[in-house]
Scaffold this motif. Structure first.
Motif, mmCIF file in Angstrom:
data_model
loop_
_atom_site.group_PDB
_atom_site.id
_atom_site.type_symbol
_atom_site.label_atom_id
_atom_site.label_comp_id
_atom_site.label_asym_id
_atom_site.label_seq_id
_atom_site.Cartn_x
_atom_site.Cartn_y
_atom_site.Cartn_z
ATOM 1 N N THR A 36 15.228 -2.694 55.906
ATOM 2 C CA THR A 36 16.495 -3.862 55.684
ATOM 3 C C THR A 36 15.607 -4.781 56.471
ATOM 4 N N ALA A 37 14.541 -4.974 57.465
ATOM 5 C CA ALA A 37 14.552 -6.563 58.208
ATOM 6 C C ALA A 37 13.962 -7.524 57.448
ATOM 7 N N ARG A 38 12.979 -6.668 56.282
ATOM 8 C CA ARG A 38 12.283 -7.753 55.499
ATOM 9 C C ARG A 38 12.942 -8.530 54.518
ATOM 10 N N TRP A 39 14.385 -7.599 53.849
ATOM 11 C CA TRP A 39 14.864 -8.078 53.001
ATOM 12 C C TRP A 39 15.820 -9.435 54.319
ATOM 13 N N ALA A 40 16.005 -8.846 55.216
ATOM 14 C CA ALA A 40 17.053 -9.577 56.087
ATOM 15 C C ALA A 40 16.155 -10.732 55.934
ATOM 16 N N SER A 41 15.126 -11.151 55.549
ATOM 17 C CA SER A 41 14.157 -12.326 56.672
ATOM 18 C C SER A 41 14.149 -13.037 54.448
ATOM 19 N N ILE A 42 13.842 -12.603 54.367
ATOM 20 C CA ILE A 42 14.262 -12.959 52.882
ATOM 21 C C ILE A 42 15.490 -14.097 52.751
ATOM 22 N N GLY A 43 16.285 -13.052 52.611
ATOM 23 C CA GLY A 43 17.554 -13.566 52.915
ATOM 24 C C GLY A 43 18.255 -14.598 53.573
ATOM 25 N N TYR A 44 17.098 -14.563 54.735
ATOM 26 C CA TYR A 44 17.454 -16.018 55.785
ATOM 27 C C TYR A 44 16.743 -16.956 55.269
ATOM 28 N N THR A 45 15.911 -17.073 55.138
ATOM 29 C CA THR A 45 14.492 -17.936 53.850
ATOM 30 C C THR A 45 15.441 -18.622 52.797
ATOM 31 N N ASN A 46 16.424 -18.450 52.140
ATOM 32 C CA ASN A 46 17.084 -18.518 51.204
ATOM 33 C C ASN A 46 17.865 -19.250 51.454
ATOM 34 N N SER A 47 19.136 -18.380 52.629
ATOM 35 C CA SER A 47 19.676 -19.338 53.168
ATOM 36 C C SER A 47 19.119 -20.794 53.910
ATOM 37 N N LEU A 48 18.295 -20.754 53.652
ATOM 38 C CA LEU A 48 17.265 -22.233 55.325
ATOM 39 C C LEU A 48 17.591 -23.798 53.472
ATOM 40 N N THR A 49 18.205 -24.594 54.687
ATOM 41 C CA THR A 49 18.524 -25.466 53.169
ATOM 42 C C THR A 49 17.707 -26.784 53.834
ATOM 43 N N GLY A 50 17.077 -27.510 53.016
ATOM 44 C CA GLY A 50 16.261 -28.678 53.072
ATOM 45 C C GLY A 50 14.777 -28.121 52.814
ATOM 46 N N SER A 51 14.195 -28.786 53.388
ATOM 47 C CA SER A 51 12.279 -29.047 53.847
ATOM 48 C C SER A 51 12.053 -28.265 55.313
ATOM 49 N N ARG A 52 11.549 -27.237 55.302
ATOM 50 C CA ARG A 52 11.402 -26.625 56.849
ATOM 51 C C ARG A 52 9.246 -27.144 57.041
ATOM 52 N N SER A 53 9.366 -28.519 56.000
ATOM 53 C CA SER A 53 7.910 -28.464 55.948
ATOM 54 C C SER A 53 8.073 -30.104 57.621
ATOM 55 N N LEU A 54 6.193 -29.732 57.899
ATOM 56 C CA LEU A 54 6.228 -30.272 59.085
ATOM 57 C C LEU A 54 6.037 -32.073 59.552
ATOM 58 N N ASN A 55 6.952 -32.306 57.937
ATOM 59 C CA ASN A 55 7.063 -34.569 58.682
ATOM 60 C C ASN A 55 8.550 -33.948 58.569
ATOM 61 N N SER A 56 9.247 -32.991 58.141
ATOM 62 C CA SER A 56 10.718 -32.577 57.548
ATOM 63 C C SER A 56 11.064 -32.034 58.634
ATOM 64 N N VAL A 57 10.300 -31.594 59.407
ATOM 65 C CA VAL A 57 11.444 -30.768 60.821
ATOM 66 C C VAL A 57 10.811 -30.756 62.046
ATOM 67 N N GLY A 58 9.541 -31.713 61.866
ATOM 68 C CA GLY A 58 8.804 -31.961 63.725
ATOM 69 C C GLY A 58 8.013 -30.583 63.884
ATOM 70 N N ILE A 59 7.247 -31.677 64.559
ATOM 71 C CA ILE A 59 6.238 -30.502 64.937
ATOM 72 C C ILE A 59 6.450 -29.353 65.929
ATOM 73 N N SER A 60 7.456 -29.606 66.987
ATOM 74 C CA SER A 60 8.004 -28.848 67.921
ATOM 75 C C SER A 60 8.704 -27.885 66.725
ATOM 76 N N ARG A 61 9.685 -28.182 65.566
ATOM 77 C CA ARG A 61 10.088 -27.122 65.281
ATOM 78 C C ARG A 61 9.443 -26.352 63.989
ATOM 79 N N TRP A 62 8.202 -27.034 63.300
ATOM 80 C CA TRP A 62 7.569 -26.587 62.313
ATOM 81 C C TRP A 62 5.971 -24.959 63.214
ATOM 82 N N LEU A 63 6.489 -25.760 64.532
ATOM 83 C CA LEU A 63 5.792 -24.725 65.606
ATOM 84 C C LEU A 63 6.345 -23.617 65.761
ATOM 85 N N LYS A 64 7.543 -23.648 65.942
ATOM 86 C CA LYS A 64 8.232 -22.037 66.369
ATOM 87 C C LYS A 64 8.244 -22.084 65.483
ATOM 88 N N ASP A 65 8.912 -22.553 63.819
ATOM 89 C CA ASP A 65 9.104 -21.778 62.996
ATOM 90 C C ASP A 65 8.009 -20.691 62.994
#
Length: 594
Positions: A503-532
């Motif tokens: 169930t948790a794996r499917w929740a992670s898929i749903g969580y990833t699909n719910s994110l809007t916008g890019s999560r790349s290093l240039n988009s979110v910054g080093i701190s958020r990128w490392l936290k991800d």
């Protein structure tokens, strides 16, 4: 010598002279009894009123019984039981009767069970709705509501003909080549008959096709609003008299019940579910939704009659048949859990009655040795608002990356005041520690209390937990029920699947699909990128640890025959112990094991 008086000399009184006076003569004794005019008048009035009242009550009862499916009478039964139970509690639930609390619960639970058994119909569904909370109620209530998931009595073939004539102006044999007079299954609001299509129905090549015909019991249409009114009234009365937040779910449950009695709504749910399955690569070939025959196939649609493809299969928990077919239990249960998880976290459109009779299994038509799920009974679905679904996905993922602030934020947003550990465990249906700051064991130790004190304390804790009932998402009611039913299904097969991890794996898929916008290093910054990246590592690591523990449990089951209980059984026992220790709740929800 006796002398007789001449007849003419006798004193004869006319009737009007005797009015109000009766005289009895016996030798020399004379007695007179007088009946006042006012007394005779009152007696006559009472007699007339009693007669009129009797005629009116008898007429109303006859009308209600013959033309209204006893809807009013059923409501009066409910009102009577509610009144008697209320008086019983008000008189006997007190510190002086602490040793009689269990007997009080048994009396009240017995009366409620009698009302459900007597009224039948939608009361079985309402009993199931009450059964959602049965796990938190004293033992007599858990036992009383355990039977509401059983088979319901069927109606006669003549009544089935009446539904066809009223809704379609046809008899069953005007529509079908054959039609079984005896139903093959009967539930609280409908029963299922087996039939074959006539050549003109279903399109080319469908002649003789076997179908299942779902027919609503005729009384439901007349009883529904009365029954729902009785249910809401009881919830309102309980809240007012016992100061417990219960009424806030009544309207939501009533609305879902209305939708469940509409077979047009069920047909639409089935078609939408089939479309979503076809759009999900992980499920596309392994989950099947029987075809609904509607206007396009020449079958008239009705709110009380539905025609669907007949599919043979066994119940999800029929271990003996699954093994006879050579189907792997883990693959079967993994598929069922994945299906419900996809509905919850990816689709936001959930089948809310996943008991074993509604999830059939058959050997896969094209994949030898593999199982295929068949989903039936699509009457009860809920749609999750986008924001809630995203929060629910985030909550599940946060539990595995130990993001305590996020867990507490969501709990507050939902108006639930619970310790983070207990909230996490209630969502997962397994003991889960997100907050490691444990108090001294002696400080946590709760002194032994009598039943009255325990239940008063539980009431106060429940009120505190539901401190802001307007914020509590109503969808949680059915989501929790679905999770518990899937846990029960897993238990009945010997816990072959790691339900929480899957169930948790499917929740992670749903969580990833719910994110809007890019999560790349240039988009979110080093701190958020490392936290991800850290969260992703912790998530996978936590799931791996649980998988290892699950594997060891399976090996103990395989090589130690005396080892009783599977993975889910152990989790349930630990969860029950945690609930009792930290929250004072005794949980025993075996009503879902069926």
């Amino acid at each position: 010598m006796i002398r007789s008086r001449p007849f003419s000399s006798l004193s004869i009184r006319r009737p009007h002279q005797l009015k109000g006076q009766i005289r009895f003569n016996s030798t020399n004794t004379s007695t007179t009894t007088e009946i006042p005019k006012s007394s005779r008048s009152r007696s006559a009035k009472w007699a007339r009123r009693s007669l009129v009242t009797g005629v009116v009550v008898g007429g109303l009862w006859t009308y209600d019984n013959q033309f209204n499916a006893s809807a009013v009478y059923r409501s009066l039964i409910t009102a009577y039981i509610g009144l008697v139970c209320t008086i019983d509690y008000k008189i006997n639930f007190s510190p002086s009767n602490a040793d009689q609390i269990e007997a009080l619960h048994e009396r009240v639970a017995g009366r409620l069970k009698w009302a459900i058994d007597t009224n039948q119909g939608l009361y079985l569904k309402l009993g199931q709705a009450l059964g959602l909370q049965a796990a938190l109620l004293p033992r007599p209530y858990r036992e009383a509501f355990g039977h509401v998931f059983d088979r319901a009595p069927a109606v006669s073939y003549e009544e089935v003909i009446g539904v066809f004539q009223k809704d379609l102006s046809l008899n069953p044999l005007d529509v079908f080549e054959t039609f079984s007079k005896q139903p093959l299954a009967s539930a609280s609001i409908a029963q299922v008959h087996k039939a074959t299509l006539k050549p003109r129905l279903g399109g080319e090549g469908e002649k003789g096709k076997v179908v299942a015909v779902k027919v609503q019991k005729p009384a439901i249409e007349k009883q529904m609003e009365w029954d729902l009114f009785s249910y809401r009234s009881l919830m309102w009365m309980c809240e007012r008299l016992f100061d417990m937040p219960m009424y806030f779910v009544a309207k939501y449950v009533s609305d879902q019940m209305r939708l469940e009695t509409s077979f047009k709504n069920e047909a639409n749910n089935a078609r939408r579910c089939a479309e979503l399955v076809a759009q999900t690569p992980e499920l596309k070939d392994d989950v099947y939704v029987p075809r609904i025959f509607g206007e396009a196939e020449g079958c008239k649609e009705s709110d009380r009659i539905m025609v669907m493809e007949w599919v043979d299969g066994c119940r999800l928990n029929d271990r003996q048949q699954l093994e006879k077919w050579g189907l792997n239990l883990r693959e079967t249960m993994d598929l069922a859990i994945s299906t419900m998880s996809a509905m919850t976290f990816s689709w936001g459109f959930i089948h809310c009655d996943p008991h074993p009779g509604n999830i059939l299994v058959r050997p896969h038509p094209t994949k030898k040795g593999k199982p295929q799920l068949v989903l039936i009974d699509h009457g009860l679905y809920i749609s999750l608002p986008r924001e809630f679904r995203e929060d629910y996905c985030t909550l599940w993922r946060s539990l595995f990356v130990l993001d305590v602030p996020k867990i507490e934020t969501i709990a507050r947003k939902w108006g639930i005041a619970l310790d983070a550990n207990m909230f996490a465990s209630a969502i997962l249906l397994r003991p889960f520690q997100v907050n490691k700051n444990k108090k001294n064991a002696e400080k946590n130790k709760i002194p032994e209390k009598n039943q009255y004190e325990q239940q008063v304390e539980l009431k106060e804790r429940m009120k505190k937990m539901l401190e802001n009932e307007q914020l509590i998402p109503r969808e949680l009611i059915f989501l929790t029920r679905c999770q518990r039913m899937m846990q029960a299904n897993n238990q009945l097969l010997g816990s072959p699947s790691s339900r929480v991890n899957l169930t948790a794996r499917w929740a992670s898929i749903g969580y990833t699909n719910s994110l809007t916008g890019s999560r790349s290093l240039n988009s979110v910054g080093i701190s958020r990128w490392l936290k991800d990246r850290l969260d992703a590592f912790v998530f996978r690591f936590t799931l791996s640890i649980v998988d290892i523990a699950f594997w060891f449990t399976l090996q103990k089951q395989r090589f130690l025959p005396k080892e009783k209980g599977g993975w889910e059984d152990k989790l349930q026992k630990q969860f029950e112990a945690m609930a009792k220790e930290e929250f004072g709740i005794e949980i025993d929800d075996t009503v879902f094991l069926g």
